[in-house]
Scaffold this active site. Sequence first.
Site, PDB file in Angstrom:
ATOM      1  N   CYS A 166     -32.770 -27.519  -8.237  1.00 40.27           N
ATOM      2  CA  CYS A 166     -31.527 -28.201  -7.890  1.00 40.27           C
ATOM      3  C   CYS A 166     -31.823 -29.362  -6.933  1.00 40.27           C
ATOM      4  O   CYS A 166     -32.493 -30.315  -7.318  1.00 40.27           O
ATOM      5  CB  CYS A 166     -30.534 -27.186  -7.324  1.00 40.27           C
ATOM      6  N   ASP A 173     -25.288 -28.371 -18.325  1.00 47.06           N
ATOM      7  CA  ASP A 173     -25.217 -28.605 -16.879  1.00 47.06           C
ATOM      8  C   ASP A 173     -24.076 -29.580 -16.598  1.00 47.06           C
ATOM      9  O   ASP A 173     -24.122 -30.741 -17.021  1.00 47.06           O
ATOM     10  CB  ASP A 173     -26.546 -29.181 -16.397  1.00 47.06           C
ATOM     11  N   HIS A 232     -26.351 -25.326 -15.209  1.00 47.36           N
ATOM     12  CA  HIS A 232     -27.150 -25.608 -14.021  1.00 47.36           C
ATOM     13  C   HIS A 232     -27.574 -24.288 -13.372  1.00 47.36           C
ATOM     14  O   HIS A 232     -26.922 -23.266 -13.534  1.00 47.36           O
ATOM     15  CB  HIS A 232     -26.296 -26.421 -13.046  1.00 47.36           C
TER      16      HIS A 232
END
Length: 283
Positions: free
Chosen positions: A161, A218, A250
């Site tokens: 991330c 995502d 995600h």
Amino acid sequence: MPTQIPDDPSRRRFVTALAAAGFAAAVRPVGAETIVTPSSGLTAGMVHIPSAGVEVPAYRAMPQGRRNAPLILVVQEIFGVHEHIRDICRRLAQLGYCAIAPELYFRQGDVSTISDIPRIISEVVSRVPDAQVMADLDATLAWAGAQDIADTQRVGITGFCWGGRIVWLYCAHNPQLKAGVAWYGKLEGPSSELTPKHPLDLAAQLRVPVLGLYGGADAGIPVTSVERMREAIATAHGASELVVYPDTPHAFNADYRPSYRPAAAADGWKRMRAWFDAHGLPV
């Protein structure tokens, strides 16, 4: 090796409650599929790394008695170096790497006590300069070399991330690395004084090969963005690769969250190991 929590309700509640103590408040309660990796056979725990006049806290895990293991820098999610990131370090150490995860925005604040993700971003993460992060990662490498705890001629980096974006940046910054693996890291966006460049801006400056792992569903990183990066690295740095998992959200490797997708996470982990092996980091 990593072990999955058995599917037993009473044990699951116990282990989840125990593990939650090491997670950021914003991601509790912790999911039942959370992986717990033992520290048996490892030297694991917190260390402090000198950088720009401060001591940066970091979690270090390495095989006991081995001082020539390849070094993997592990870059945190927005939630800091919480239990999931520490577990990633232990997973890597159980494979034979020395893994270090520095707290890259401890100067800006402690996110572990904040229960609201927008506050984490606005009050802490958005205030972190990329230059500070690059310097702290450089300091981590220097510290590992001075401590003689790993082979600093064989260094890789992986991140998730927020940390996935940092992987791309650091692979454009430091040619000492052998390879990087970026898990669902942001690729483009507006520039600012603190974040002047994004991975897409730096594609032509990549100094080491990066494997990027992305989810096709995502919500924050559209496939169009991934495809722009794919085209950029094909033109400028053909050694890097991008993988997109269809219908995958995600944070698909975050086994403590509802976004976890075991099949994609396992495949990504397998690809990461193969990528490191193929680029000078076999264990």
